[in-house]
Write a protein that holds these residues in place. Structure first.
Motif, PDB file in Angstrom:
ATOM      1  N   ASN A  33      -9.379   9.908  -5.552  1.00  0.00           N
ATOM      2  CA  ASN A  33     -10.384   9.362  -6.541  1.00  0.00           C
ATOM      3  C   ASN A  33     -11.495   8.618  -5.697  1.00  0.00           C
ATOM      4  O   ASN A  33     -12.116   7.689  -6.312  1.00  0.00           O
ATOM      5  CB  ASN A  33     -10.008   8.462  -7.436  1.00  0.00           C
ATOM      6  N   GLU A 182      -1.655  14.029  -8.361  1.00  0.00           N
ATOM      7  CA  GLU A 182      -1.240  13.886  -9.610  1.00  0.00           C
ATOM      8  C   GLU A 182      -0.889  12.434  -9.749  1.00  0.00           C
ATOM      9  O   GLU A 182      -1.062  11.688 -10.789  1.00  0.00           O
ATOM     10  CB  GLU A 182      -0.065  14.783 -10.024  1.00  0.00           C
ATOM     11  N   ASN A 183      -0.008  11.948  -8.893  1.00  0.00           N
ATOM     12  CA  ASN A 183       0.616  10.612  -8.904  1.00  0.00           C
ATOM     13  C   ASN A 183       1.092   9.928  -7.858  1.00  0.00           C
ATOM     14  O   ASN A 183       2.269  10.493  -7.123  1.00  0.00           O
ATOM     15  CB  ASN A 183       1.794  10.403 -10.094  1.00  0.00           C
ATOM     16  N   PRO A 184       0.356   9.341  -7.006  1.00  0.00           N
ATOM     17  CA  PRO A 184       0.661   8.868  -5.622  1.00  0.00           C
ATOM     18  C   PRO A 184       1.876   7.995  -5.656  1.00  0.00           C
ATOM     19  O   PRO A 184       2.828   8.144  -4.676  1.00  0.00           O
ATOM     20  CB  PRO A 184      -0.527   8.015  -5.195  1.00  0.00           C
ATOM     21  N   ARG A 185       2.107   7.267  -6.459  1.00  0.00           N
ATOM     22  CA  ARG A 185       3.357   6.285  -6.443  1.00  0.00           C
ATOM     23  C   ARG A 185       4.535   7.092  -6.643  1.00  0.00           C
ATOM     24  O   ARG A 185       5.597   6.797  -6.034  1.00  0.00           O
ATOM     25  CB  ARG A 185       3.268   5.228  -7.804  1.00  0.00           C
ATOM     26  N   VAL A 186       4.777   8.031  -7.728  1.00  0.00           N
ATOM     27  CA  VAL A 186       5.667   8.942  -7.845  1.00  0.00           C
ATOM     28  C   VAL A 186       5.927   9.829  -6.742  1.00  0.00           C
ATOM     29  O   VAL A 186       7.196   9.915  -6.426  1.00  0.00           O
ATOM     30  CB  VAL A 186       5.487   9.660  -9.217  1.00  0.00           C
ATOM     31  N   VAL A 305      -5.742  18.394 -13.057  1.00  0.00           N
ATOM     32  CA  VAL A 305      -5.052  17.288 -12.288  1.00  0.00           C
ATOM     33  C   VAL A 305      -4.158  17.854 -11.297  1.00  0.00           C
ATOM     34  O   VAL A 305      -4.092  17.613 -10.326  1.00  0.00           O
ATOM     35  CB  VAL A 305      -4.436  16.049 -12.898  1.00  0.00           C
TER      36      VAL A 305
END
Length: 309
Positions: A33, A182-186, A305
């Motif tokens: 982002n 989509e989701n860096p932490r996951v 996304v």
């Protein structure tokens, strides 16, 4: 009709270069982002390094085929731009991933100015002539004319885009890039090394910019230290037009913007009764950009996304 076909061909050539640069913007945005406003100057570094390689080849291997020289220039410029972009990510952006968005934006502008300053110190302020390596004999297509350099540019751009699509959709690294987008932490909890994915993304974007930079010089026969600013701005606009974060959108946005710009250059004089010349061609491109974003703020392709990479 011949004029129309000629402008379409010119637009495809210009749009292909915009698309290659726009992919770098959209890939980085997809995983971080972040808008890397120094990306246009990575294009400039690629062109400058390519020219330096060509000068070395001309000095030590006179008489070498122009096709081979151009291939060596591109291959040699790619690792340099990859190193530069990876260093930019490591030094300037990594510590700012969780900072307010204004911080990395200002940093990107600062990095752009630094790259231009270093390039000016190394290669000078004056425009540098880029040698004509391929035959200037025209190729006729439906009454329009295209050069061998432009044909090569179109082929390279198509191959690069297809290769990127294959990488993102069919490889393990591509799945990791989509996961981080989509989701860096996951993704990290699932064993994906986010730092490795980000570095790879910056490296791929730099490689595409190197190809675009060398071919930009070969097509326009002149380069200089600030050459990346305008193409970078237009490529960013193309990424936004197509849907920032979507690689297909970046490709479509680049081609569309290039065609609109070329058609504007060809017909703006007739449309304005001679009041405006071809150097006002940017008006059409950015009017269309504003209209599209007014109707569809997410761009032509939107922003899916799961496909951002």
């Amino acid at each position: 009709m011949e004029t129309f076909i000629q402008q379409i061909l010119n637009g495809l050539v210009l749009g292909s270069m915009y698309a290659l640069i726009a992919l770098g913007y959209t890939m980085v945005y997809g995983v971080l982002n972040l808008i890397n406003f120094a990306h246009g100057d990575v294009l400039m570094i690629g062109a400058m390094v390519g020219l330096s390689i060509l000068k070395l080849l001309d000095a030590h291997f006179p008489g070498m085929s122009g096709w081979l020289q151009l291939a060596i220039a591109i291959i040699g410029a790619i690792p340099v731009t990859m190193l530069v972009n990876v260093l930019i990510e490591r030094i300037a952006y990594r510590r700012l991933r969780n900072a307010p968005r204004l911080a990395p934006l200002i940093t990107a502008i600062g990095v752009s100015i630094l790259l231009q300053t270093f390039a000016m110190m190394i290669w000078g302020r004056s425009p540098l002539p880029f040698p004509q390596l391929l035959s200037s004999d025209p190729i006729f297509v439906g009454g329009a004319v295209i050069s061998q350099t432009q044909v090569l540019l179109l082929v390279l751009a198509a191959c690069a885009m297809l290769g990127l699509v294959f990488l993102v959709e069919k490889t393990k690294m591509g799945r990791a890039m989509r996961a981080v987008a989509e989701n860096p932490r996951v993704a990290g909890l699932m064993g994906v090394d986010a730092n490795r994915v980000v570095v790879t993304t910056f490296a791929i974007g730099a490689a595409l910019a190197a190809v675009a930079g060398v071919m930009w010089g070969a097509n326009y026969a002149s380069i200089q230290f600030a050459m990346g600013t305008v193409p970078g701005m237009k490529a960013f606009s193309a990424a936004v037009l197509g849907g920032i974060g979507n690689i297909y959108g970046a490709m479509i946005g680049g081609i569309v913007l290039g065609i609109i710009e070329s058609l504007g250059a060809g017909y703006i004089g007739d449309l304005t009764g001679g009041f405006l010349g071809s150097h006002y061609q940017d008006i059409f491109a950015f009017i269309v950009l504003i209209l599209v974003l007014t109707v569809r703020p997410s761009g032509i392709m939107g922003e899916r996304v799961a496909d951002r990479a």
